[in-house]
Each structure stands twice: as structure tokens, then as C-alpha cells.
Design a protein around this motif. Structure first.
Motif, PDB file in Angstrom:
ATOM      1  N   ASP A 195       0.835  -1.212   0.000  1.00  0.00           N
ATOM      2  CA  ASP A 195       0.000   0.000   0.000  1.00  0.00           C
ATOM      3  C   ASP A 195       0.867   1.258   0.000  1.00  0.00           C
ATOM      4  O   ASP A 195       0.572   2.239  -0.682  1.00  0.00           O
ATOM      5  CB  ASP A 195      -0.931   0.011   1.219  1.00  0.00           C
ATOM      6  CG  ASP A 195      -2.011  -1.065   1.142  1.00  0.00           C
ATOM      7  OD1 ASP A 195      -2.264  -1.574   0.027  1.00  0.00           O
ATOM      8  OD2 ASP A 195      -2.583  -1.402   2.196  1.00  0.00           O
ATOM      9  N   SER A 208       3.976   1.458  -1.167  1.00  0.00           N
ATOM     10  CA  SER A 208       4.602   1.544  -2.493  1.00  0.00           C
ATOM     11  C   SER A 208       3.645   2.137  -3.515  1.00  0.00           C
ATOM     12  O   SER A 208       4.057   2.906  -4.394  1.00  0.00           O
ATOM     13  CB  SER A 208       5.054   0.151  -2.957  1.00  0.00           C
ATOM     14  OG  SER A 208       6.082  -0.334  -2.136  1.00  0.00           O
ATOM     15  N   LYS A 209       2.377   1.782  -3.393  1.00  0.00           N
ATOM     16  CA  LYS A 209       1.366   2.293  -4.327  1.00  0.00           C
ATOM     17  C   LYS A 209       1.233   3.808  -4.201  1.00  0.00           C
ATOM     18  O   LYS A 209       1.167   4.525  -5.207  1.00  0.00           O
ATOM     19  CB  LYS A 209       0.027   1.608  -4.058  1.00  0.00           C
ATOM     20  CG  LYS A 209      -1.027   1.908  -5.100  1.00  0.00           C
ATOM     21  CD  LYS A 209      -2.285   1.087  -4.853  1.00  0.00           C
ATOM     22  CE  LYS A 209      -3.338   1.386  -5.913  1.00  0.00           C
ATOM     23  NZ  LYS A 209      -4.596   0.659  -5.672  1.00  0.00           N
ATOM     24  N   ILE A 210       1.228   4.318  -2.972  1.00  0.00           N
ATOM     25  CA  ILE A 210       1.129   5.768  -2.754  1.00  0.00           C
ATOM     26  C   ILE A 210       2.349   6.478  -3.337  1.00  0.00           C
ATOM     27  O   ILE A 210       2.239   7.496  -4.022  1.00  0.00           O
ATOM     28  CB  ILE A 210       1.001   6.090  -1.244  1.00  0.00           C
ATOM     29  CG1 ILE A 210      -0.356   5.621  -0.714  1.00  0.00           C
ATOM     30  CG2 ILE A 210       1.178   7.591  -0.988  1.00  0.00           C
ATOM     31  CD1 ILE A 210      -0.502   5.733   0.787  1.00  0.00           C
ATOM     32  N   THR A 267       4.355   5.445  -5.712  1.00  0.00           N
ATOM     33  CA  THR A 267       4.362   5.343  -7.177  1.00  0.00           C
ATOM     34  C   THR A 267       3.302   6.232  -7.815  1.00  0.00           C
ATOM     35  O   THR A 267       3.589   6.957  -8.781  1.00  0.00           O
ATOM     36  CB  THR A 267       4.130   3.879  -7.607  1.00  0.00           C
ATOM     37  OG1 THR A 267       5.122   3.057  -6.992  1.00  0.00           O
ATOM     38  CG2 THR A 267       4.238   3.733  -9.115  1.00  0.00           C
ATOM     39  N   GLU A 268       2.078   6.193  -7.296  1.00  0.00           N
ATOM     40  CA  GLU A 268       0.984   6.957  -7.901  1.00  0.00           C
ATOM     41  C   GLU A 268       1.210   8.467  -7.808  1.00  0.00           C
ATOM     42  O   GLU A 268       0.771   9.223  -8.675  1.00  0.00           O
ATOM     43  CB  GLU A 268      -0.351   6.582  -7.253  1.00  0.00           C
ATOM     44  CG  GLU A 268      -0.840   5.200  -7.679  1.00  0.00           C
ATOM     45  CD  GLU A 268      -2.167   4.816  -7.042  1.00  0.00           C
ATOM     46  OE1 GLU A 268      -2.617   5.522  -6.113  1.00  0.00           O
ATOM     47  OE2 GLU A 268      -2.745   3.806  -7.476  1.00  0.00           O
ATOM     48  N   ASN A 269       1.898   8.910  -6.752  1.00  0.00           N
ATOM     49  CA  ASN A 269       2.168  10.339  -6.588  1.00  0.00           C
ATOM     50  C   ASN A 269       3.512  10.747  -7.202  1.00  0.00           C
ATOM     51  O   ASN A 269       3.902  11.904  -7.118  1.00  0.00           O
ATOM     52  CB  ASN A 269       2.136  10.717  -5.106  1.00  0.00           C
ATOM     53  CG  ASN A 269       0.728  10.684  -4.543  1.00  0.00           C
ATOM     54  OD1 ASN A 269      -0.049  11.600  -4.765  1.00  0.00           O
ATOM     55  ND2 ASN A 269       0.392   9.613  -3.842  1.00  0.00           N
ATOM     56  N   VAL A 270       4.187   9.793  -7.796  1.00  0.00           N
ATOM     57  CA  VAL A 270       5.483  10.000  -8.443  1.00  0.00           C
ATOM     58  C   VAL A 270       6.473  10.697  -7.500  1.00  0.00           C
ATOM     59  O   VAL A 270       7.189  11.608  -7.882  1.00  0.00           O
ATOM     60  CB  VAL A 270       5.360  10.776  -9.783  1.00  0.00           C
ATOM     61  CG1 VAL A 270       6.604  10.553 -10.642  1.00  0.00           C
ATOM     62  CG2 VAL A 270       4.134  10.362 -10.563  1.00  0.00           C
TER      63      VAL A 270
END
Length: 199
Positions: free
Chosen positions: A130, A132-134, A136-139
């Protein structure tokens, strides 16, 4: 990578003809200069994003990035550690020692703090996913290529974990062991002589 979608998003954001960025990289690291050149060429040729590369030694890079915030894009590296918690706390927590981008994300902070208290391995792995997703999604971070790494060990050495950053210590040293039956006799004798000095 979906170049067409990237171009659409750039146009939607008001940059149909690309834009320029000042990109700092650590010139003294072995592969970083080559990776910086590769990224600059790819971004220019596909999206007309112009990276003005500026190679600095570690001290100047740290001063520009950590102390002055004088950059658009910073290229560096992260340490390989025995637990994701160490890097998550140092690099992505708002008060982390190596939070170069001054990232302040309350949801991310909350997850980083909470994952420290989770004892169940599967639940903790989910929390890491979770997080990592934040990121990655926010670059907040963009992973790149790096050179291949080769490690060589003797046949009688077991449980040596790869140290990809060439740091001067063993990872998980308590788990390393020697199979004496596979060791050459002269090596066993030499090791026993060394050990005898410390008894």
C-alpha cells in the motif's frame, strides 16, 4: 511505457511541447551518470522533456538537495537494507533523515508508522505494498535501471545475502555459516590457527 498517453497527459497539463527541468545527479557514483544521460535522451526524444543535467559530488549534491532545495529533479540512490521499514522511515516519512524531496503526505506517514506495529508477516507485506502504491501513484520516486550485480562466494559458505550497494558489512551476519566438510584442508587449518589466537 505508453508514450501516447504520456503526451496526452502533458498536453492536458498545459505542456503540449514539453518543458525543461534542472536535474542534479551524483557524479561520483559508478552508474548514475550513465543512467542520467540515458533518461535525458529518452525523455527528450519521446516527450520533448529537456533535462539540463548537472553532475555534482556527494557533498555538493546533498547541500543543493537537502539543505537548499535548489533543484527540479534529483537523481540519487537508496540504500539496500534488511527491512523495508528502514528505508520507508528514512526516505518517505515526513521527518525522515533522507527525505530529500521534503515529502509531507499524512496518509503515507500514517501507514509508515502503522506498519512498524504489525506483527503478522502477510499483513505487514500488504502495508508495504500500500505504501509503495502511494509513492508510485504520486510519483514521489521513479525507479530506474542499474548495472548488473554479480556476487561470488565459496562453495562452503552458506546464507550470505547479496550486498548490492557494496556496503562494508555483512547483511544478516548471524545467519552465515561454513560447511567445514567442504572446505579445503589448508583453509580449515589456517582458520583454526586464527581462532586459536582468540581462545
Amino acid at each position: 511505457a505508453n508514450v501516447t498517453e504520456a503526451k496526452r497527459l502533458l498536453a492536458e497539463a498545459g505542456f503540449p511541447n514539453g518543458f525543461k527541468l534542472r536535474a542534479l545527479y551524483i557524479s561520483t557514483f559508478t552508474t548514475v551518470p550513465q543512467i542520467a544521460e540515458l533518461m535525458a535522451n529518452q525523455l527528450k526524444s519521446t516527450l520533448n522533456i529537456d533535462l539540463a543535467l548537472n553532475g555534482l559530488d556527494t557533498a555538493l549534491w546533498t547541500d543543493a538537495v537537502d539543505k537548499k532545495g535548489d533543484y527540479d529533479l534529483a537523481m540519487g540512490n537508496t540504500r539496500i537494507t534488511s527491512s523495508p521499514d528502514i528505508n520507508l522511515t528514512n526516505y518517505w516519512y515526513s521527518k525522515g533523515a533522507y527525505n530529500h524531496g521534503a515529502i509531507t503526505d499524512p496518509k503515507l506517514d500514517d501507514l509508515i508508522v502503522r506498519q512498524k506495529t504489525i506483527m503478522n508477516d502477510d499483513e505487514r507485506r500488504k502495508a508495504w505494498a500500500d505504501i509503495s502504491k502511494i509513492i508510485t501513484e504520486n510519483v514521489y520516486y521513479m525507479p530506474s535501471l542499474d548495472g548488473a550485480y554479480f556476487a561470488v562466494t565459496q562453495a562452503w559458505v552458506s546464507n550470505v545475502y547479496a550486498n548490492f550497494s557494496a556496503q562494508p558489512w555483512l547483511r544478516k551476519p548471524a545467519e552465515v555459516w561454513f560447511d567445514v566438510d567442504k572446505m579445503p584442508a589448508d583453509r580449515v587449518k589456517a582458520d583454526n590457527e586464527i581462532l586459536a589466537k582468540y581462545k
